[in-house]
Design a protein around this motif. Sequence first.
Motif, PDB file in Angstrom:
ATOM      1  N   VAL A 251       0.904  -1.292  -0.160  1.00 24.73           N
ATOM      2  CA  VAL A 251       0.143   0.252  -0.163  1.00 24.73           C
ATOM      3  C   VAL A 251       1.236   1.447  -0.043  1.00 24.73           C
ATOM      4  O   VAL A 251       1.736   1.222   0.817  1.00 24.73           O
ATOM      5  CB  VAL A 251      -1.384  -0.610   1.034  1.00 24.73           C
ATOM      6  CG1 VAL A 251      -1.872   1.208   0.863  1.00 24.73           C
ATOM      7  CG2 VAL A 251      -1.465  -1.397   1.437  1.00 24.73           C
ATOM      8  N   ILE A 456      -6.307   4.046 -10.461  1.00 25.32           N
ATOM      9  CA  ILE A 456      -6.887   2.986  -8.943  1.00 25.32           C
ATOM     10  C   ILE A 456      -8.365   2.832  -8.778  1.00 25.32           C
ATOM     11  O   ILE A 456      -9.139   3.787  -9.590  1.00 25.32           O
ATOM     12  CB  ILE A 456      -6.806   3.533  -7.567  1.00 25.32           C
ATOM     13  CG1 ILE A 456      -6.936   5.129  -7.062  1.00 25.32           C
ATOM     14  CG2 ILE A 456      -4.448   3.684  -7.282  1.00 25.32           C
ATOM     15  CD1 ILE A 456      -7.119   5.258  -6.175  1.00 25.32           C
ATOM     16  N   GLU A 461      -7.726   0.217  -5.255  1.00 24.31           N
ATOM     17  CA  GLU A 461      -5.813  -1.273  -5.496  1.00 24.31           C
ATOM     18  C   GLU A 461      -6.313  -0.911  -6.930  1.00 24.31           C
ATOM     19  O   GLU A 461      -7.109  -0.016  -8.212  1.00 24.31           O
ATOM     20  CB  GLU A 461      -6.943  -2.204  -5.794  1.00 24.31           C
ATOM     21  CG  GLU A 461      -5.937  -3.307  -6.582  1.00 24.31           C
ATOM     22  CD  GLU A 461      -6.618  -4.766  -6.355  1.00 24.31           C
ATOM     23  OE1 GLU A 461      -6.946  -5.480  -5.941  1.00 24.31           O
ATOM     24  OE2 GLU A 461      -5.543  -5.618  -5.947  1.00 24.31           O
ATOM     25  N   TYR A 469      -2.483  -1.631  -3.284  1.00 19.23           N
ATOM     26  CA  TYR A 469      -2.814   0.274  -3.564  1.00 19.23           C
ATOM     27  C   TYR A 469      -2.177   0.701  -3.306  1.00 19.23           C
ATOM     28  O   TYR A 469      -1.129   0.968  -3.336  1.00 19.23           O
ATOM     29  CB  TYR A 469      -3.567  -0.305  -1.762  1.00 19.23           C
ATOM     30  CG  TYR A 469      -4.653  -1.459  -2.348  1.00 19.23           C
ATOM     31  CD1 TYR A 469      -6.224  -1.506  -2.204  1.00 19.23           C
ATOM     32  CD2 TYR A 469      -4.473  -2.784  -1.980  1.00 19.23           C
ATOM     33  CE1 TYR A 469      -7.329  -2.456  -2.626  1.00 19.23           C
ATOM     34  CE2 TYR A 469      -4.857  -3.826  -2.821  1.00 19.23           C
ATOM     35  CZ  TYR A 469      -6.714  -3.706  -2.584  1.00 19.23           C
ATOM     36  OH  TYR A 469      -7.872  -5.049  -2.894  1.00 19.23           O
ATOM     37  N   THR A 495     -10.640   1.639   2.695  1.00 18.65           N
ATOM     38  CA  THR A 495      -9.548   0.483   2.023  1.00 18.65           C
ATOM     39  C   THR A 495      -8.536  -0.749   2.833  1.00 18.65           C
ATOM     40  O   THR A 495      -9.078  -1.488   2.041  1.00 18.65           O
ATOM     41  CB  THR A 495      -8.141   1.584   1.219  1.00 18.65           C
ATOM     42  OG1 THR A 495      -8.466   2.337   0.045  1.00 18.65           O
ATOM     43  CG2 THR A 495      -7.398   0.656   1.091  1.00 18.65           C
TER      44      THR A 495
END
Length: 508
Positions: A251, A456, A461, A469, A495
Amino acid sequence: MIYTHQNITKNIDESCDVCVVGSGAGGAVVAKELAEAGLSVIILEEGSHYTTEDFRTTDTIDSIIKLYRDGASTVAFGKPNVMLAEGRCVGGSTTINGGMCWRTPEKILKRWQWEKGLPDLTPKKMDFFFERVEEMIGVSPVLPEARNQDAEILKRGAEKLGYRVKANLRASRACVGTNQCVTGCPTGGKQSTLVTYIPAFLKAGGIIFTNCRVKKVRISGSRAHGVKGIIIDPTTKQKKFKVKIRSKVTVICGGAIQTPFLLKRSHLPDDSKMLGRNLMLHPNTKVIGLFDEPVYGWKGVNQAYQVTEFFDEGIIMGVNFLPPGILSLAFPFYGPGFLEMMKEIYNHCVAGAALIEDTSSGQVHCAPFDQALATYRLNQADFNKALRAVALLSEIYFAAGARTVFLPFAPLHQINTIDEIRKIYEYKLKPVDLELMTVHMMGTCQMGTNPQKSVINPYGECHRVKGLYVADASVFPTSIGVNPQLTIMALATRTAFHIAENFAKYTQ
Ligand SMILES: Cc1cc2nc3c(=O)[nH]c(=O)nc-3n(C[C@H](O)[C@H](O)[C@H](O)COP(=O)(O)OP(=O)(O)OC[C@H]3O[C@@H](n4cnc5c(N)ncnc54)[C@H](O)[C@@H]3O)c2cc1C
Ligand code: SF4
């Protein structure tokens, strides 16, 4: 456990479920939620770790050098250039921000639902995530005893003109009004991620490597496998050790300038060609009022009120205490004469700014020497909005009794009466005449359903790379017109929940 360049003694090669890059508004939230969900999580943070005790100093310049990227001297180039500031320390920009917290306005969420194809982002569906963050960081109105005199002057002027004023909501518990929020809170009253999410993350078994600059996301085909980075001594800038993290999910939360820079250098496949584009800045125009009465802006909290009367036009206004060295930059004077002038006027000044909900945009580029370079083109509509914001703030100061107002325009520095506000329009000013700054960079990896138009998907993602991510200010599809940290944190929580619920698919 927190590792620093001082206690790391060899190259790092680690495996974990989730690797998070950055520990600010987005990164700390994702990391804490996933660690508490039982996953093994490593945060890599380029900045150093400081504690509340470290912030008990009055050396503003030293604090800025330690806590801000490049000593807060970064610029988005354009006409005009826009000065910008990013945090670089554990807690990211939340460690050095003002703590103001507003939910994403409904008008913005509607725009995201209808125009940007994000139907799930309704106030009702976001409610759970906002509440979870607000509880964690103690979002509450500024207490009457912490309000400072410069904010009361702003309120006095605005109310005289019949303009709507709101007491600010801030992430704070037991703030005692020392007004050092932007150089790190010396009491721990400001609820940055440094004193909220990061301790909870560590308690849940999380690991942080600080002084670690991530250089590359490891992508093969349509899958991310972790990152590579380097441990750097923050004082000597010497590269000390290599870092390799193998993770099932990665991430990126480096902020709206560093995140697209890292992803571009990692050659992220991006059909939309939007990676790094759509940079929005909430440009700020600084206006200073000089009053006969003494103004002790340093006694009391940062920005106790906001003037929200013109919110529908995309303008909100507040005042901010600035230490002498920084306030002096706002005047068109220099030399020994100016030093004497500053001694005389400093305790009579109110420094305010108007935040513009921008429709202009810019871009993040990869420059030589491992540097991100931002550019920004202010459009005519936003320039007009900036002129109006300066005029409105000047009007408020004069209504509150200002004797002079200092303006952010190269050819027009100063006006002395309310009637002179018209000069702002008579001077035929151009965008390049305007001085702008920002601390709200957004939008460079925008979220959306269509891979041809966004970087995204609606959960953060990357469209073309599974297990990679983004959860920071770069995900915003548009500018939001209010202080952004609560929106960033609520979306990052969403998220994290999505990753936790779907984690099994990344283990196959
Ligand atoms: C002075 C100031 C005042 C502000 N006041 C307010 C306010 O009152 N209210 C509000 O809502 N917002 C405010 N903001 C803005 C708000 O703090 C930011 O919008 C928010 O923190 C951004 O969150 P983020 O997760 O995108 O990035 P950040 O919080 O900036 O965190 C990014 C982190 O990632 C790290 N990082 C970046 N690249 C790498 C890399 N390659 N490797 C490792 N680590 C990396 C950085 O060092 C940083 O610590 C303010 C900001 C500033 C600077
Ligand atoms: S004003 Fe409050 S939140 Fe800001 S630094 Fe002082 S005690 Fe901390």
